[in-house]
Design a protein around this motif. Sequence first.
Motif, PDB file in Angstrom:
ATOM      1  N   LEU B 369       0.818  -1.211   0.000  1.00  0.00           N
ATOM      2  CA  LEU B 369       0.000   0.000   0.000  1.00  0.00           C
ATOM      3  C   LEU B 369       0.849   1.258   0.000  1.00  0.00           C
ATOM      4  O   LEU B 369       0.434   2.299  -0.464  1.00  0.00           O
ATOM      5  N   GLY B 370       2.035   1.186   0.585  1.00  0.00           N
ATOM      6  CA  GLY B 370       2.803   2.395   0.838  1.00  0.00           C
ATOM      7  C   GLY B 370       3.764   2.764  -0.272  1.00  0.00           C
ATOM      8  O   GLY B 370       4.180   1.936  -1.068  1.00  0.00           O
ATOM      9  N   ASP B 371       4.100   4.063  -0.337  1.00  0.00           N
ATOM     10  CA  ASP B 371       5.138   4.563  -1.227  1.00  0.00           C
ATOM     11  C   ASP B 371       6.304   5.000  -0.357  1.00  0.00           C
ATOM     12  O   ASP B 371       6.118   5.745   0.597  1.00  0.00           O
ATOM     13  N   LYS B 372       7.510   4.578  -0.723  1.00  0.00           N
ATOM     14  CA  LYS B 372       8.675   5.042   0.028  1.00  0.00           C
ATOM     15  C   LYS B 372       8.990   6.483  -0.386  1.00  0.00           C
ATOM     16  O   LYS B 372       8.996   6.804  -1.571  1.00  0.00           O
ATOM     17  N   VAL B 373       9.240   7.330   0.597  1.00  0.00           N
ATOM     18  CA  VAL B 373       9.652   8.695   0.281  1.00  0.00           C
ATOM     19  C   VAL B 373      10.852   9.040   1.157  1.00  0.00           C
ATOM     20  O   VAL B 373      11.090   8.416   2.184  1.00  0.00           O
ATOM     21  N   SER B 374      11.587  10.062   0.726  1.00  0.00           N
ATOM     22  CA  SER B 374      12.678  10.531   1.573  1.00  0.00           C
ATOM     23  C   SER B 374      12.744  12.046   1.474  1.00  0.00           C
ATOM     24  O   SER B 374      12.290  12.649   0.504  1.00  0.00           O
ATOM     25  N   GLY B 375      13.290  12.666   2.502  1.00  0.00           N
ATOM     26  CA  GLY B 375      13.413  14.117   2.525  1.00  0.00           C
ATOM     27  C   GLY B 375      14.388  14.482   3.604  1.00  0.00           C
ATOM     28  O   GLY B 375      15.176  13.652   4.057  1.00  0.00           O
ATOM     29  N   LYS B 376      14.310  15.728   4.020  1.00  0.00           N
ATOM     30  CA  LYS B 376      15.225  16.190   5.055  1.00  0.00           C
ATOM     31  C   LYS B 376      15.023  15.399   6.349  1.00  0.00           C
ATOM     32  O   LYS B 376      15.923  15.221   7.135  1.00  0.00           O
ATOM     33  N   PHE B 377      13.789  14.924   6.520  1.00  0.00           N
ATOM     34  CA  PHE B 377      13.453  14.221   7.756  1.00  0.00           C
ATOM     35  C   PHE B 377      14.030  12.815   7.787  1.00  0.00           C
ATOM     36  O   PHE B 377      14.056  12.160   8.804  1.00  0.00           O
ATOM     37  N   GLY B 378      14.458  12.343   6.648  1.00  0.00           N
ATOM     38  CA  GLY B 378      14.950  10.968   6.589  1.00  0.00           C
ATOM     39  C   GLY B 378      14.086  10.142   5.642  1.00  0.00           C
ATOM     40  O   GLY B 378      13.616  10.656   4.625  1.00  0.00           O
ATOM     41  N   GLN B 379      13.896   8.901   6.002  1.00  0.00           N
ATOM     42  CA  GLN B 379      13.117   8.005   5.153  1.00  0.00           C
ATOM     43  C   GLN B 379      11.737   7.771   5.749  1.00  0.00           C
ATOM     44  O   GLN B 379      11.554   7.883   6.960  1.00  0.00           O
ATOM     45  N   GLY B 380      10.807   7.455   4.895  1.00  0.00           N
ATOM     46  CA  GLY B 380       9.486   7.163   5.419  1.00  0.00           C
ATOM     47  C   GLY B 380       8.612   6.506   4.376  1.00  0.00           C
ATOM     48  O   GLY B 380       9.028   6.289   3.236  1.00  0.00           O
ATOM     49  N   VAL B 382       4.681   6.581   2.674  1.00  0.00           N
ATOM     50  CA  VAL B 382       3.407   7.291   2.572  1.00  0.00           C
ATOM     51  C   VAL B 382       2.319   6.302   2.204  1.00  0.00           C
ATOM     52  O   VAL B 382       2.449   5.551   1.239  1.00  0.00           O
ATOM     53  N   PHE B 383       1.284   6.286   3.013  1.00  0.00           N
ATOM     54  CA  PHE B 383       0.110   5.466   2.702  1.00  0.00           C
ATOM     55  C   PHE B 383      -0.948   6.385   2.128  1.00  0.00           C
ATOM     56  O   PHE B 383      -1.305   7.385   2.744  1.00  0.00           O
ATOM     57  N   LYS B 384      -1.414   6.053   0.942  1.00  0.00           N
ATOM     58  CA  LYS B 384      -2.343   6.956   0.274  1.00  0.00           C
ATOM     59  C   LYS B 384      -3.730   6.343   0.162  1.00  0.00           C
ATOM     60  O   LYS B 384      -3.891   5.163  -0.120  1.00  0.00           O
ATOM     61  N   THR B 385      -4.712   7.167   0.387  1.00  0.00           N
ATOM     62  CA  THR B 385      -6.068   6.831   0.006  1.00  0.00           C
ATOM     63  C   THR B 385      -6.540   7.995  -0.839  1.00  0.00           C
ATOM     64  O   THR B 385      -5.778   8.931  -1.086  1.00  0.00           O
ATOM     65  N   ARG B 386      -7.777   7.949  -1.256  1.00  0.00           N
ATOM     66  CA  ARG B 386      -8.251   9.031  -2.103  1.00  0.00           C
ATOM     67  C   ARG B 386      -8.504  10.298  -1.288  1.00  0.00           C
ATOM     68  O   ARG B 386      -8.679  11.366  -1.831  1.00  0.00           O
ATOM     69  N   LEU B 387      -8.537  10.164   0.024  1.00  0.00           N
ATOM     70  CA  LEU B 387      -8.821  11.330   0.850  1.00  0.00           C
ATOM     71  C   LEU B 387      -7.730  11.584   1.882  1.00  0.00           C
ATOM     72  O   LEU B 387      -7.164  12.657   1.951  1.00  0.00           O
ATOM     73  N   ILE B 388      -7.443  10.574   2.672  1.00  0.00           N
ATOM     74  CA  ILE B 388      -6.492  10.728   3.767  1.00  0.00           C
ATOM     75  C   ILE B 388      -5.138  10.167   3.343  1.00  0.00           C
ATOM     76  O   ILE B 388      -5.070   9.053   2.811  1.00  0.00           O
ATOM     77  N   ASN B 389      -4.091  10.922   3.561  1.00  0.00           N
ATOM     78  CA  ASN B 389      -2.754  10.397   3.340  1.00  0.00           C
ATOM     79  C   ASN B 389      -2.015  10.397   4.661  1.00  0.00           C
ATOM     80  O   ASN B 389      -2.264  11.247   5.518  1.00  0.00           O
ATOM     81  N   ALA B 390      -1.145   9.447   4.805  1.00  0.00           N
ATOM     82  CA  ALA B 390      -0.388   9.365   6.045  1.00  0.00           C
ATOM     83  C   ALA B 390       1.069   9.099   5.721  1.00  0.00           C
ATOM     84  O   ALA B 390       1.381   8.302   4.832  1.00  0.00           O
ATOM     85  N   LEU B 391       1.942   9.800   6.427  1.00  0.00           N
ATOM     86  CA  LEU B 391       3.375   9.569   6.270  1.00  0.00           C
ATOM     87  C   LEU B 391       3.892   9.000   7.579  1.00  0.00           C
ATOM     88  O   LEU B 391       3.681   9.579   8.647  1.00  0.00           O
ATOM     89  N   ILE B 392       4.536   7.863   7.493  1.00  0.00           N
ATOM     90  CA  ILE B 392       5.126   7.260   8.677  1.00  0.00           C
ATOM     91  C   ILE B 392       6.623   7.218   8.454  1.00  0.00           C
ATOM     92  O   ILE B 392       7.104   6.537   7.547  1.00  0.00           O
ATOM     93  N   THR B 393       7.339   7.987   9.242  1.00  0.00           N
ATOM     94  CA  THR B 393       8.785   8.048   9.046  1.00  0.00           C
ATOM     95  C   THR B 393       9.439   6.849   9.718  1.00  0.00           C
ATOM     96  O   THR B 393       8.843   6.202  10.580  1.00  0.00           O
ATOM     97  N   ASP B 394      10.662   6.577   9.304  1.00  0.00           N
ATOM     98  CA  ASP B 394      11.326   5.391   9.832  1.00  0.00           C
ATOM     99  C   ASP B 394      11.689   5.540  11.298  1.00  0.00           C
ATOM    100  O   ASP B 394      11.978   4.558  11.970  1.00  0.00           O
ATOM    101  N   ASP B 395      11.708   6.805  11.793  1.00  0.00           N
ATOM    102  CA  ASP B 395      11.963   6.932  13.224  1.00  0.00           C
ATOM    103  C   ASP B 395      10.662   6.991  14.026  1.00  0.00           C
ATOM    104  O   ASP B 395      10.642   7.396  15.182  1.00  0.00           O
ATOM    105  N   GLY B 396       9.572   6.616  13.378  1.00  0.00           N
ATOM    106  CA  GLY B 396       8.363   6.364  14.150  1.00  0.00           C
ATOM    107  C   GLY B 396       7.398   7.526  14.275  1.00  0.00           C
ATOM    108  O   GLY B 396       6.435   7.457  15.029  1.00  0.00           O
ATOM    109  N   LYS B 397       7.630   8.622  13.515  1.00  0.00           N
ATOM    110  CA  LYS B 397       6.669   9.725  13.574  1.00  0.00           C
ATOM    111  C   LYS B 397       5.589   9.508  12.521  1.00  0.00           C
ATOM    112  O   LYS B 397       5.853   9.018  11.428  1.00  0.00           O
TER     113      LYS B 397
END
Lengths: 303, 416
Positions: B369-380, B382-397
């Motif tokens: 379900l998830g897409d891997k993303v990375s940014g300044k925050f590190g790795q994480g 993203v779980f996408k739905t048509r309405l709600i998106n959620a990003l879960i970073t590898d350090d647990g945020k």
Amino acid sequence: MSQAEEITPKGRGELRDQPPPAVSRRTTFYGTLFRNELRTTFRRWRTLALLAVLAAVPILVGIAVKIETGGDDPSGPSGNGPAFISQITNNGLFLVFTALAATLPFFLPMAIGVIAGDAIAGEANAGTLRYLLVAPAGRTRLLLTKYATVMTFCLVATLVVAVSALATGALLFPLGDLTTISGTRITFAEGLGRALLIALVVAASLVGVAALGLFVSTLTNSGIAAMATTVGLLITVQILDQIPQLHALQPYFFSHYWLSFADLMREPVYWDDLVRNLGLQALYAAVFGSAAWARFTAKDITA
Amino acid sequence: MAPNASDDSATAADAEELRAARRRKAARYVVPATVVGVAAATIGLVPALADSGDPDLPKISAQELVEKIAASDVQQLSGTVKITTDLGLPDLGGLANSLGSAAGPSGSGDGSSADPSAKLTELASGTHTLRVAADGENKQKVSLLEDAAEYSLIHNGKDVWGYDSKSNSVFHTTASERDGKQKDDELPATPKDLAEDALKAADKTTSITVEGTAQVAGRDAYRLVIKPKDENTTVGQITVAVDAKTGLPLKFTLTPASGGAAVVDAGFTQVSFARPAASTFDFTPPKGAKVEEGDAGDASKAPGHAEDFGKEQRKHLDKGSAELGKNGPEGLNVIGDGWDSIATFDTGGKGVPSGSEVGGDAGSFLDSLGDKVSGKFGQGTVFKTRLINALITDDGKVYVGAVTKDALVKAADAGK
């Protein structure tokens, strides 16, 4: 105009000397043919065996539930299985609903398929169809009579299941006031009334299969082929009804709203699907009934 | 002999008659064909004819309409509500089950499904028919119609009953602990609840207009259109059909910014403002039903239960921060306000859920379900739905919101 009438004057020479067929045959009360058909159908061992199988289903379900719950444990089996099965141990009347829910998808329509498929093709197969047509009833009336017989069988078969279930339920489990699936309570008498209503709706749900079977029966001269085709169609439609990709078509399958009879156990009754079911059955009856008529009245009867 | 006589008269006339007979035979098939045609035309035309156009109603401003909703004081009603939810997720029924079993022994393990919060996840996808009935403050009933079964939540006086007819199990609690208000928060089933939630979120970031009229459940209604002005949100627009007479919201539609079918479409298909029969709200547990008492000790346990049940998917499924605040882990923060607000919390360094944790099919399903993303925050992830998106970073945020993926990443970067 029908072949039946032409046979008498065009027959062998010696027949011409005999008096014309008794006038009383022409004015035969409409019910006679129907009554004869009923008697023939319900006297067959095949029919009785089908009814016996149907009557056995609720008995088996009842005994299975009784054994599984050990008789004392008041909580029924958990939610898996035919509808209403978890309530049986507390109220035997629910066995009627469970039995109908268990037999409606397959046993009942299969029995109908056998009787309907046999209706015309079976006669043709046995070589008795032309003798039936000798009676000055006409093909349309014969077909209507056959259809009425099949529908009577629908009703009888459903009632056999319901009555057998009620008897088994009364013997094995307590009876009394019952809780509708909406959580409200109704008296046992009202519950019985709903059970009867449900049996009638289930019988009406089979009208479509009956018409389909009758139509198939006019297409062939082999009773077995007609039965197999009807039951095969039944299974095919039931399978197609499970395939999610076909959801646009599914509301037009004759079996799609069959289990809507359970909506009669809601309080207040949820009519939407029930009405859709009955409308769909009427549509199937009209389409395949008239197709059977078109086929049968124009068919060359050779056997 | 008769047969011979017909032999020598086999002429053109006979052939002609044969053709005519064949035509007559074919003509009979016109009857079934006509029946099919008439039926098809009826099925096609009747809805079109029944849709007699939008009703003529006096003009009204958005302000007046919102007030009308607020002033709406419908005490007695009964009706049927159809809810279609399309978050763009596969059917969650199976997933919830596999997660539930994967999460180990869940509670008492008897699979009692009469607990109201367990039923919530069912509403998260697909089409459901609900029946609602209300008679004043103290009597309400919501029933979820299932195949040959029904789940009813009945509030009558101080009792709140949940009855699942399929498993014949009962959930009972008293209203002092779980009053009607709270129940509404948990089960925003009626259009009124949904509309109130939407209006609550409205402020300067939102345009609210009245756009025409509509007919809902046979009643004339105004269409209140709520459009977010934020660009980052995934919410396209919200349409609320408000009954012109009573001010009761009758239909609620949420379309995503990405277009396509509505994410949530909840509306009355039939409604009556007559007092429902008193027996509707009477409930006595049926003989032999399993009754689960949700009193003091258990009341706090019951939601915990549900958390076990759907903890993992809850993270990216939860509709709003309110829900998360109640059931989610501690330390919830909300970044921003209005439509593009993002809820964030720390799971305690667990990172992406599932995989080995959940294990099996459910685990690989969650990963897919998830897409891997990375940014300044590190790795994480993203779980996408048509309405709600959620990003879960590898350090647990965890960052959750009705916002685009980019907005989530930006929020995570900012939070670093």
